[in-house]
Design a protein around this motif. Sequence first.
Motif, mmCIF file in Angstrom:
data_model
loop_
_atom_site.group_PDB
_atom_site.id
_atom_site.type_symbol
_atom_site.label_atom_id
_atom_site.label_comp_id
_atom_site.label_asym_id
_atom_site.label_seq_id
_atom_site.Cartn_x
_atom_site.Cartn_y
_atom_site.Cartn_z
ATOM 1 N N PRO A 74 -7.643 -2.352 10.555
ATOM 2 C CA PRO A 74 -7.487 -3.753 10.179
ATOM 3 C C PRO A 74 -8.072 -4.023 8.790
ATOM 4 N N GLY A 75 -7.292 -4.716 7.962
ATOM 5 C CA GLY A 75 -7.751 -5.015 6.604
ATOM 6 C C GLY A 75 -7.246 -4.019 5.569
ATOM 7 N N PHE A 226 -12.080 11.685 14.046
ATOM 8 C CA PHE A 226 -12.268 10.511 13.178
ATOM 9 C C PHE A 226 -11.087 10.289 12.222
ATOM 10 N N TYR A 227 -10.111 11.200 12.212
ATOM 11 C CA TYR A 227 -8.951 11.003 11.330
ATOM 12 C C TYR A 227 -7.814 10.238 12.009
ATOM 13 N N GLY A 228 -8.000 9.855 13.262
ATOM 14 C CA GLY A 228 -6.914 9.223 14.021
ATOM 15 C C GLY A 228 -6.193 8.111 13.284
ATOM 16 N N ALA A 305 -12.604 2.254 10.936
ATOM 17 C CA ALA A 305 -12.125 1.474 12.081
ATOM 18 C C ALA A 305 -13.286 1.049 12.986
ATOM 19 N N MET A 306 -14.225 1.950 13.187
ATOM 20 C CA MET A 306 -15.379 1.614 14.037
ATOM 21 C C MET A 306 -16.203 0.489 13.433
ATOM 22 N N ALA A 310 -16.141 -3.546 14.728
ATOM 23 C CA ALA A 310 -17.365 -4.217 15.178
ATOM 24 C C ALA A 310 -17.643 -5.471 14.343
ATOM 25 N N ILE A 311 -17.336 -5.384 13.033
ATOM 26 C CA ILE A 311 -17.516 -6.563 12.172
ATOM 27 C C ILE A 311 -16.603 -7.690 12.662
#
Length: 352
Positions: A74-75, A226-228, A305-306, A310-311
Motif C-alpha cells: 500500500p502506498g 520477504f520478497y513476496g 509491507a509489514m 502496521a502504520i
Amino acid sequence: MPFSTPRIRPVSDAEARAQGRGEGLGLVHRPRRNRKTDWARRLVRETTLTVDDLIWPIFIMNGKGERQAIASMPGVERLSVDEAVRAAEGAAKLKIPALAIFPYVDPTLRDPTGSEALNNNNLVCQALRAIKAEIPEIGLITDVALDPFTSHGHDGLLEEDGRILNDETVDILVRQALVQAEAGADVIAPSDMMDGRVGAIRAGLDAAGFQDVQIMSYAAKYASAFYGPFRDAIGTAKTLSGDKRTYQMDPGNGLEAIREAALDVEEGADMLMVKPGLPYLDIVWRLKEAFGLPTFAYQVSGEYAMIEGAIRNGWVDGDRIVPESLLAFKRAGADGILTYFAPRVAERLAAG
Ligand SMILES: NCc1[nH]cc(CCC(=O)O)c1CC(=O)O
Ligand SMILES: [Mg+2]
C-alpha cells in the motif's frame, strides 16, 4: 565507523564512597547524563540518517499517464515511463541520490529465456533514456536478473528437470547488462546470484567501453519470504515455478555471505549489497567489517509491507518507526539503504 570500544572499568560502590562520592549508589558512571536533553543527545549521537543514504526503488510499466496500485504494498504504485520521469524529478528535487528501476513486463513479452531482457528498447531501456534525458543529475541503478522477463519467473535459464543453468545464464546476464549500460544505466546491480556473474559483467562492460559503469553486487541475497510483495509488483508471484533456493542463499548462513562477498570483491564489485535488510543486519555488519567497501542494504518489499501495514492500522507511529528502521541500517555499518520509504523520508528530512 568504529568497530570496538574501550572497556570501562567498573567502580564499586565501596570505592566510590571511599573517594567521598556522595550518598546512595555512589555511582561514578551515569550514562543517562549524556541523554538528559535534546542537545546532549544530538551531540553524542553516533549515527545519523541523511538524504544521501537513500536509494529509491521504483516499479515501471507500459502506457502513458498510468499509475497502478500494488495491493500488498500500500502506498507504492507501478508507474508508466512518463510518470516515472516525474517521480525522478521529485526525487532529484529532494536530493535523493539514485533510483533503482524494476519493470512490470507485459506477460505476452515473457518467454522461457527472458529474451525481452535483451531488447534494447525494452521498458527498462525506455525508462533509462527518458529519465536520463530530463533528469541527468540522478543516479540510475538497474537490476540484472531475468525474472521480470521469464515466463517461469526465475532469474536464470530453467531446465526441464528444474535446474537453473549457471554459465549459460551468465552469458545472457552480461548481454542484459550491456543493453542497460548502452541505454544509460550508471550502476549495474546483479541480483541473480549466479556464480561468476560479477566478473563476467565487469569484463563485458570494460570490453564495450563502459569502464565507468559501477557494479553494485547483490552479494548476499537470501532465499527469502520477504520478497513476496515485490513478486506481486513485477507480476511473478503467480508464475514462479518452485522457489529460488538453489541460487539464493540459505537464511541460516552467515559465513557463506562472507565467502560470496569475497568472490564478488575479487571479481570487481564496486559496492556490496545485503538483502533482505532489517532481519539481516548482522550480515551487513560482517561484510562492512570484512571488506570495508561501500555496503548497502535493501529494505525489501515484505519489510515495507509489514511496517506500512502496521502504520495504516494505527498500531505504530509511522513518523518515528520509518526513520528509526533506516537509522538501524546505518548503525550496522550500511552506507545506504534501498527503501520504498525514500521519498517520504526525504521529505521529512528536508522539512527538518
Ligand atoms: N531478481 C529479482 C529481485 N530483485 C529484487 C528483488 C526483491 C526486492 C523486494 O522484495 O523488495 C527480487 C526478488 C526475487 O529475487 O525474487
Ligand atoms: Mg556469488
